[in-house]
Design a protein around this motif. Sequence first.
Motif, PDB file in Angstrom:
ATOM      1  N   SER A   1       0.843  -1.184   0.000  1.00  0.00           N
ATOM      2  CA  SER A   1       0.000   0.000   0.000  1.00  0.00           C
ATOM      3  C   SER A   1       0.884   1.242   0.000  1.00  0.00           C
ATOM      4  O   SER A   1       1.703   1.437   0.894  1.00  0.00           O
ATOM      5  CB  SER A   1      -0.913   0.010   1.235  1.00  0.00           C
ATOM      6  N   THR A   2       0.717   2.079  -1.006  1.00  0.00           N
ATOM      7  CA  THR A   2       1.488   3.315  -1.096  1.00  0.00           C
ATOM      8  C   THR A   2       0.672   4.530  -0.689  1.00  0.00           C
ATOM      9  O   THR A   2       1.109   5.655  -0.872  1.00  0.00           O
ATOM     10  CB  THR A   2       2.016   3.508  -2.525  1.00  0.00           C
ATOM     11  N   SER A   3      -0.518   4.339  -0.129  1.00  0.00           N
ATOM     12  CA  SER A   3      -1.387   5.460   0.186  1.00  0.00           C
ATOM     13  C   SER A   3      -0.758   6.407   1.206  1.00  0.00           C
ATOM     14  O   SER A   3      -0.905   7.625   1.097  1.00  0.00           O
ATOM     15  CB  SER A   3      -2.728   4.953   0.708  1.00  0.00           C
ATOM     16  N   LEU A   4      -0.065   5.881   2.200  1.00  0.00           N
ATOM     17  CA  LEU A   4       0.587   6.738   3.200  1.00  0.00           C
ATOM     18  C   LEU A   4       1.690   7.571   2.570  1.00  0.00           C
ATOM     19  O   LEU A   4       1.824   8.762   2.844  1.00  0.00           O
ATOM     20  CB  LEU A   4       1.157   5.882   4.323  1.00  0.00           C
TER      21      LEU A   4
ATOM     22  N   VAL B   1       2.021   8.447  -0.573  1.00  0.00           N
ATOM     23  CA  VAL B   1       1.477   9.385  -1.545  1.00  0.00           C
ATOM     24  C   VAL B   1       0.904  10.609  -0.829  1.00  0.00           C
ATOM     25  O   VAL B   1       1.061  11.746  -1.267  1.00  0.00           O
ATOM     26  CB  VAL B   1       0.399   8.715  -2.421  1.00  0.00           C
ATOM     27  N   SER B   2       0.274  10.401   0.321  1.00  0.00           N
ATOM     28  CA  SER B   2      -0.320  11.517   1.059  1.00  0.00           C
ATOM     29  C   SER B   2       0.734  12.358   1.769  1.00  0.00           C
ATOM     30  O   SER B   2       0.469  13.476   2.167  1.00  0.00           O
ATOM     31  CB  SER B   2      -1.328  10.995   2.090  1.00  0.00           C
TER      32      SER B   2
END
Length: 61
Positions: A54-57, A59-60
């Motif tokens: 998961s790259t969501s952290l 990216v944000s």
Amino acid sequence: METIGKGYYRKESYEKVTGKAKYTNDFETRGILHAKMLEHGLLGMPAALGNSLSTSLSVSY
């Protein structure tokens, strides 16, 4: 074989001795994604298997 037993000048030696040489840990790496693979000590195999990343952290950030 005129070099055996004789010293020679290395370009980086002065910087290393005086502490002016730059190493990889001397550079600031803020904002760069880092990753490390964990391995089992004796076998050299991955300690776990990852199914997804998961790259969501990141990216944000």
